[in-house]
Design a protein around this motif. Structure first.
Motif, PDB file in Angstrom:
ATOM      1  N   ASP A 114       9.012   2.827   0.780  1.00  0.00           N
ATOM      2  CA  ASP A 114       8.368   2.422  -0.781  1.00  0.00           C
ATOM      3  C   ASP A 114       6.674   1.259  -0.759  1.00  0.00           C
ATOM      4  O   ASP A 114       7.265   0.038  -0.909  1.00  0.00           O
ATOM      5  CB  ASP A 114       9.268   1.434  -2.110  1.00  0.00           C
ATOM      6  CG  ASP A 114       8.802   1.748  -3.556  1.00  0.00           C
ATOM      7  OD1 ASP A 114       7.668   1.798  -3.915  1.00  0.00           O
ATOM      8  OD2 ASP A 114       9.400   0.987  -4.392  1.00  0.00           O
ATOM      9  N   GLU A 142       5.463  -3.121  -1.687  1.00  0.00           N
ATOM     10  CA  GLU A 142       4.862  -3.393  -3.172  1.00  0.00           C
ATOM     11  C   GLU A 142       5.416  -4.524  -4.058  1.00  0.00           C
ATOM     12  O   GLU A 142       4.727  -5.241  -4.604  1.00  0.00           O
ATOM     13  CB  GLU A 142       5.294  -2.112  -4.205  1.00  0.00           C
ATOM     14  CG  GLU A 142       5.767  -0.484  -3.545  1.00  0.00           C
ATOM     15  CD  GLU A 142       4.320   0.173  -4.495  1.00  0.00           C
ATOM     16  OE1 GLU A 142       5.109   0.544  -5.958  1.00  0.00           O
ATOM     17  OE2 GLU A 142       3.934   1.154  -4.185  1.00  0.00           O
ATOM     18  N   GLU A 143       6.896  -4.918  -3.462  1.00  0.00           N
ATOM     19  CA  GLU A 143       7.198  -5.876  -3.759  1.00  0.00           C
ATOM     20  C   GLU A 143       8.087  -6.418  -3.019  1.00  0.00           C
ATOM     21  O   GLU A 143       7.881  -7.007  -2.197  1.00  0.00           O
ATOM     22  CB  GLU A 143       8.912  -5.243  -5.274  1.00  0.00           C
ATOM     23  CG  GLU A 143       8.340  -4.630  -5.981  1.00  0.00           C
ATOM     24  CD  GLU A 143       9.829  -3.786  -6.914  1.00  0.00           C
ATOM     25  OE1 GLU A 143      10.019  -3.560  -8.206  1.00  0.00           O
ATOM     26  OE2 GLU A 143      10.240  -2.908  -5.923  1.00  0.00           O
ATOM     27  N   SER A 164      11.444   3.166  -7.481  1.00  0.00           N
ATOM     28  CA  SER A 164      11.968   1.885  -6.370  1.00  0.00           C
ATOM     29  C   SER A 164      13.734   1.674  -7.129  1.00  0.00           C
ATOM     30  O   SER A 164      14.519   1.753  -6.272  1.00  0.00           O
ATOM     31  CB  SER A 164      11.478   1.003  -7.351  1.00  0.00           C
ATOM     32  OG  SER A 164      10.452   1.126  -6.878  1.00  0.00           O
TER      33      SER A 164
HETATM   34 MG    MG Z   1       8.130   0.870  -7.771  1.00  0.00          MG
END
Ligand code: MG
Ligand code: TYD
Length: 456
Positions: free
Chosen positions: A175, A129-130, A106
């Motif tokens: 991602d 993911e974030e 990332s």
């Molecule tokens: Mg990552």
């Protein structure tokens, strides 16, 4: 509308079965079959309309020669990344970046996105993911907050595809592919069917509207990219991002590239402000440019599919006890005994009443016989207190007769050494032809020892 029908997909190899079974017939793994439902025809989210099909049936042949100019590669400005891609990202290509959790995928892609955006490319960074705040926080710490990247946190494939069709981007970062989820496939998020469907749709979009897509892919405990191999086949390039635990260095390596060579590597160092490019990685192995200490030699090895350079260190000291000690770290003690015996019997170099220590730096284990010559030269160097040339790598197998044998993938080892800043190699005589760097080839160990340690 196609009827919903249950199928059983192996989560390890992607094989599809009609009935559940304890063992996959494809790969032989146990308990890997998971029920999934297909309600879409293969080939897309929506069923093709009859008109479209009849148009598809009319196959149009083209010439090899193109009337349009070849699309210019997009240079992101992260040189180590661009080089691994083959000199920039090809417009409309799909790239998969795989690596262990926490290796820095990332971080790398945020830097790539920011750098490309600052070069006036239209870039989107979509994270499943974030949260947006987390990515912003990271960008702030890395000093990239001002880059004009379009940021989003989203996992629904349909929403992402619609956004990408509405607004045309040059580069889109996803991602990760395992967090995406398509409502056309009734399978759990991250399952083989979902990953395959989502990757397929993204690749199709990339080709159709000439948007380059970089996807992050997780790797399993065994080091394979999670999901079926079919994702690797779908994309144009697969890059793996690797790093040893406890070391700040990261290597980006192409394992597949339709638009460039795969023996390029990119080297980075993880620091407080993200990844720093390491244009001259020989520094990692040679310290601050002084003469290497005696007893040390750099081995050009192959770890699995990848070439790696490792420092082998030897220490020879007078023994305080009746039975001298032989200790190894990252090396096989039986092979050390063999090398010591060959040195004694064939070269007249005795270690009789001396303690011998052999250590492979960085916690690596060398198990290939190609490391023999490197260990032998490190040992003689330690015994005579004469250092080996600074910028030279060593590889070759030693036979009991004292001959030096050539080993597999010599060219790969030499290329890696060249890439990492080494300028010469000591190895078997037969490797010397067509080598990309200066090779000092020897047929026997005694020749190598007398030539490299004339005064010893
Ligand atoms: Mg990552
Ligand atoms: P990350 O890019 O989140 O890894 P991945 O996406 O591959 O899972 O990187 C996480 C690790 O990188 C984490 O352990 C902390 C480290 N890191 C730094 O050391 N410096 C930094 O500036 C950043 C952003 C991360």
């Amino acid at each position: 509308m196609a009827r919903d029908s249950a199928i059983y997909v192996c989560q390890s190899c992607g094989n599809v079965h009609n009935k559940w079974a304890g063992q996959c017939g494809g790969c032989g793994q146990w308990n890997t079959l998971v029920q999934e439902t297909y309600n879409t025809p293969p080939g897309g989210l929506k069923a093709e309309t009859p008109g479209k099909i009849s148009r598809l049936n009319q196959l149009q042949f083209e010439t090899l020669e193109s009337e349009d100019a070849i699309p210019v590669r997009m240079v992101t400005g992260i040189d180590e990344f661009d080089r691994v891609c083959g000199g920039g990202v090809v417009p409309g290509s799909a790239i998969l970046i795989a690596g262990d959790p926490g290796v820095g995928k990332s971080t790398l892609l945020l830097q790539v996105a920011a750098s490309a955006a600052l070069k006036n490319l239209k870039v989107a960074y979509i994270s499943g993911e974030e949260a947006v705040e987390q990515i912003r926080g990271r960008a702030g710490r890395m000093g990239l907050a001002k880059a004009p990247v379009d940021l989003a946190a989203e996992t629904a494939l349909r929403t992402i595809l619609e956004a990408l069709k509405r607004e045309k981007f040059d580069l889109v970062i996803i991602d990760s592919i395992q967090t995406l989820w398509s409502d056309a496939v009734e399978a759990a998020q991250g399952s083989v069917s979902q990953v395959r469907a989502c990757a397929g749709e993204l690749v199709r979009l990339a080709k159709k509207q000439s948007t380059s897509i970089i996807m992050v892919g997780h790797v399993t405990k065994e080091g394979q990219i999670a999901g079926p191999r079919v994702v690797e086949h779908m994309v144009d390039a697969v890059l793996s991002f690797e790093g040893e635990r406890g070391y700040p260095f990261r290597i980006l390596r192409g394992t597949k590239n339709r638009f460039g060579a795969t023996d390029e590597i990119g080297v980075f160092e993880m620091g407080d402000a993200g990844l720093r490019e390491v244009p001259n990685p020989s520094a990692l192995f040679l310290g601050d440019g002084h003469e290497r200490a005696s007893g040390s030699a750099v081995f050009a090895g192959i770890e699995g599919s990848r070439p790696v350079l490792v420092e082998v260190q030897a220490l020879v000291a007078p023994s305080a006890y009746g039975t001298p000690r032989r200790a190894v770290v990252g090396w096989d003690s039986g092979r050390l005994a063999m090398i010591l015996a060959v040195l004694e019997a064939r070269c007249g170099v005795g270690f009789g009443q001396k303690d011998v220590y052999l250590n492979v730096a960085g916690g690596l284990r060398i198990s290939e016989p190609a490391g023999d010559l490197c260990a032998a030269l490190a040992l003689v160097s330690a015994l005579t207190d004469v250092p080996l040339p600074r910028d030279c790598v060593v590889f070759g197998e030693i036979s009991l007769s004292g001959d030096i044998r050539s080993v597999s993938r010599a060219e790969g080892r030499l290329k890696e050494a060249l890439k990492l800043g080494f300028s010469s190699a000591v190895t078997a005589q037969s490797v010397a032809e067509n080598a990309p760097l200066q090779v000092r080839g020897f047929t026997t160990l005694v020749d190598a020892v007398t030539s490299l340690f004339p005064q010893g």
